[in-house]
Design a protein around this motif. Structure first.
Motif, PDB file in Angstrom:
ATOM      1  N   GLY A  87       0.769  -1.237   0.000  1.00  0.00           N
ATOM      2  CA  GLY A  87       0.000   0.000   0.000  1.00  0.00           C
ATOM      3  C   GLY A  87       0.796   1.280   0.000  1.00  0.00           C
ATOM      4  O   GLY A  87       0.227   2.350   0.252  1.00  0.00           O
ATOM      5  N   ARG A 128      -2.216   3.262   1.085  1.00  0.00           N
ATOM      6  CA  ARG A 128      -2.356   3.594   2.492  1.00  0.00           C
ATOM      7  C   ARG A 128      -1.300   4.622   2.939  1.00  0.00           C
ATOM      8  O   ARG A 128      -1.443   5.229   3.983  1.00  0.00           O
ATOM      9  CB  ARG A 128      -2.212   2.340   3.361  1.00  0.00           C
ATOM     10  N   ALA A 144      -9.405   9.024   5.884  1.00  0.00           N
ATOM     11  CA  ALA A 144      -9.581   7.722   5.221  1.00  0.00           C
ATOM     12  C   ALA A 144      -8.489   6.732   5.576  1.00  0.00           C
ATOM     13  O   ALA A 144      -8.552   5.570   5.165  1.00  0.00           O
ATOM     14  CB  ALA A 144      -9.616   7.928   3.706  1.00  0.00           C
ATOM     15  N   THR A 166     -11.165  10.406  -2.738  1.00  0.00           N
ATOM     16  CA  THR A 166     -10.329   9.808  -1.692  1.00  0.00           C
ATOM     17  C   THR A 166     -10.715   8.354  -1.460  1.00  0.00           C
ATOM     18  O   THR A 166      -9.842   7.470  -1.330  1.00  0.00           O
ATOM     19  CB  THR A 166     -10.476  10.608  -0.381  1.00  0.00           C
ATOM     20  N   GLN A 167     -12.003   8.084  -1.417  1.00  0.00           N
ATOM     21  CA  GLN A 167     -12.454   6.704  -1.225  1.00  0.00           C
ATOM     22  C   GLN A 167     -12.044   5.808  -2.394  1.00  0.00           C
ATOM     23  O   GLN A 167     -11.685   4.639  -2.200  1.00  0.00           O
ATOM     24  CB  GLN A 167     -13.976   6.679  -1.047  1.00  0.00           C
ATOM     25  N   LEU A 221      -7.697  12.594   3.200  1.00  0.00           N
ATOM     26  CA  LEU A 221      -6.829  11.418   3.113  1.00  0.00           C
ATOM     27  C   LEU A 221      -6.519  10.886   4.511  1.00  0.00           C
ATOM     28  O   LEU A 221      -6.530   9.664   4.747  1.00  0.00           O
ATOM     29  CB  LEU A 221      -5.531  11.774   2.389  1.00  0.00           C
ATOM     30  N   TYR A 226      -8.480   4.984  -1.884  1.00  0.00           N
ATOM     31  CA  TYR A 226      -8.366   3.976  -0.827  1.00  0.00           C
ATOM     32  C   TYR A 226      -8.659   2.585  -1.380  1.00  0.00           C
ATOM     33  O   TYR A 226      -7.993   1.596  -1.018  1.00  0.00           O
ATOM     34  CB  TYR A 226      -9.323   4.324   0.307  1.00  0.00           C
ATOM     35  N   GLN A 227      -9.634   2.491  -2.260  1.00  0.00           N
ATOM     36  CA  GLN A 227     -10.012   1.202  -2.828  1.00  0.00           C
ATOM     37  C   GLN A 227      -8.928   0.606  -3.723  1.00  0.00           C
ATOM     38  O   GLN A 227      -8.936  -0.604  -4.001  1.00  0.00           O
ATOM     39  CB  GLN A 227     -11.326   1.353  -3.605  1.00  0.00           C
ATOM     40  N   ILE A 256      -5.094   7.312   4.930  1.00  0.00           N
ATOM     41  CA  ILE A 256      -4.005   7.393   3.965  1.00  0.00           C
ATOM     42  C   ILE A 256      -3.039   8.484   4.447  1.00  0.00           C
ATOM     43  O   ILE A 256      -3.398   9.661   4.496  1.00  0.00           O
ATOM     44  CB  ILE A 256      -4.522   7.719   2.551  1.00  0.00           C
TER      45      ILE A 256
END
Length: 492
Positions: free
Chosen positions: A112, A146, A286, A137-138, A283, A141-142, A288
């Motif tokens: 990640g 990270r 979430a 942002t999501q 971020l 993340y998907q 990250i």
């Protein structure tokens, strides 16, 4: 900058002669036919260009109903936005969406880590808001990211920072007490303005101040707002100041303990950096982590950078509805800049793009456009010209309803100050207004009307003050326009 689209030399000579006459002599009754009430303002020293006419339909031809110096070039203020709306619809169509992307020359590792910079590439979206950044942002993340080992870079390579050309926008580089003077960049979010929420605390103590878009404010807050008893009134001011690259919001006043939270919007001194800080906060929420700093560049994104996540903005028809209904200067100038093909476009390029569109409109005549919003007093057009634009859009069945949807019926539009005049005026017209108060008063209105026999018509009224007539109220102008249009509607 001074550009005009001039069909021929005889035309400009005639136009100049007409303009001189209109400045030198009072408007004659014949010249003001149909605008007898509005002509009162001419005798008081105001400059006026007005025209109303029926539109042709089927076997019915158009008909002039009234005019008053219809070819005189005056400042239209926010009536300029109908040009921006029409040009945008013509260029892209109502379902067009602007795209904002997250890119990187690196690729996420198995654990990640993105071993490089994460780049937000601004797509010039006038309607980009925090919710869009959160969706993007999501999506990042998907993909499994990270941690970002490099910087969070905001690229405004399309355009930005855009040089300010109006007093309010130039002042906003250091200090702002409003949101309408928001600065321009292709990577802006939340209309180029910070948002904070002020809520009452304990009586006698400070108000509670929070960010609208993050857990903690993303810039310094100097809070001098006190909480008072429930019987007290609420009143506070907010000024955003910028010093040595840092922004600070200074709040002073009071809020009653019984008051609901109030949101405050102030133009950012660096809207691209504002976007970066807002994205960084999201971020973090979430999960990250960005190890580097947030920085802004006007350089193009490296060619080897690949898309990691993206978000499409609202359809153009929704952007125009908000831009016209609420006369949003930021959105209008952003759209005009998007129309410009020049790299790192400035407002001069945006104005040239709008003028190029106007040059294709039959019967329009001369025009000068220096911005898409109308904040620039150098914008000049005539009642005849604006009506030619409105007729041109009326004749576009694929676009007319979407164009007209942004205009307001006075009886139920969001701008309460236009709710004047008779019930006929309130319900039979659709309008866009324009207002400026400096250096002289500008009160402008354009739109469509329906007669009692269901005929369509167009009308435009441009009223400009002078050094000897520095101010005029909207109520005065609208009441006179209403009286004249009432008669035209009833007689046809």
């Amino acid at each position: 900058m001074s550009r005009r689209l001039i069909p021929s030399w005889p035309f400009i000579v005639l136009s100049a002669f007409t303009a001189i006459l209109s400045w030198t002599f009072m408007v004659s009754p014949a010249r003001a036919a149909g605008f007898d009430h509005l002509a009162e303002l001419s005798s008081q020293g105001y400059q006026i260009s007005a025209e109303a006419r029926l539109l042709g339909s089927g076997d019915q031809s158009g008909e002039d109903l009234g005019s008053l110096n219809p070819e005189l070039l005056l400042t239209p203020a926010s009536v300029t936005k109908v040009y921006t709306a029409a040009a945008s619809l013509d260029a892209w169509g109502p379902q067009y969406r602007f795209t904002t992307e997250l890119k990187s020359a690196a690729r996420p590792s198995a654990n990640g880590v993105l071993d490089g910079d994460l780049i937000l590439e601004g797509g010039g979206d006038p309607s980009l808001v925090s919710e869009d950044l959160w969706r993007m942002t999501q999506r990042l993340y998907q993909t499994g990211v990270r941690r970002v080992s490099g910087d969070l870079v905001v690229s405004q390579a399309l355009f930005g920072p855009v040089t300010c050309v109006t007093t309010d926008r130039c002042a906003a580089l250091e200090r702002s007490d409003n949101a309408y003077s928001a600065l321009l960049t292709s990577a802006g979010v939340n209309y180029g303005s910070w948002c904070i929420q002020v809520a009452p605390g304990a009586v006698g103590g400070p108000a509670r101040v929070t960010s609208c878009n993050s857990h903690e404010p993303l810039f310094s807050i100097e809070n001098h707002v006190t909480t008072t008893s429930g019987s007290s009134s609420t009143g506070f001011g907010a000024v955003r100041v910028a010093e040595d690259g840092d922004e600070r919001l200074v709040l002073r006043g009071s809020i009653a303990v019984s008051s609901l939270p109030q949101e405050v919007y102030r133009a950012s001194a660096d809207p691209a950096l504002q976007t970066g800080k807002t994205l960084e906060a999201m971020l973090e929420l979430a999960g990250i982590e960005v190890e580097g700093v947030v920085r802004v560049t006007s350089d193009a994104v490296p060619g080897n950078a690949a898309r990691l996540a993206a978000v499409d903005g609202k359809p153009l028809q929704e952007i125009l509805l908000r831009m016209l209904n609420y006369s949003n200067n930021y959105m209008a100038d952003m759209l005009a800049l998007d129309l410009a093909e020049a790299p790192q476009a400035q407002l001069e390029d945006a104005g040239a793009a709008l003028e190029a569109f106007v040059s294709e409109i039959p019967g329009h005549g001369p025009v000068i456009l220096e911005s898409g919003s109308g904040l620039t007093t150098g914008n000049k057009t005539s009642a005849q010209g604006v009506n030619a634009l409105n007729e041109y859009m009326f004749q576009r069945p694929d676009l007319f309803q979407l164009y007209a949807a942004g205009l307001q019926a006075p009886t139920n539009g969001p701008m309460r100050f236009i709710r004047r005049g008779s019930s006929v005026f309130q319900s039979h017209v659709m309008v866009k207004t324009g207002t400026l108060n400096q250096p002289v008063a500008v009160r402008a209105v354009t739109g469509y009307f329906r007669t009692d026999s269901h005929r369509w018509g167009v009308f435009t009224v441009l009223v400009n003050g002078t050094s000897s007539t520095p101010y005029i109220s909207w109520s005065r102008v609208l009441d006179l326009v209403s009286l004249d249009l009432d008669r035209m509607i009833a007689n046809h």
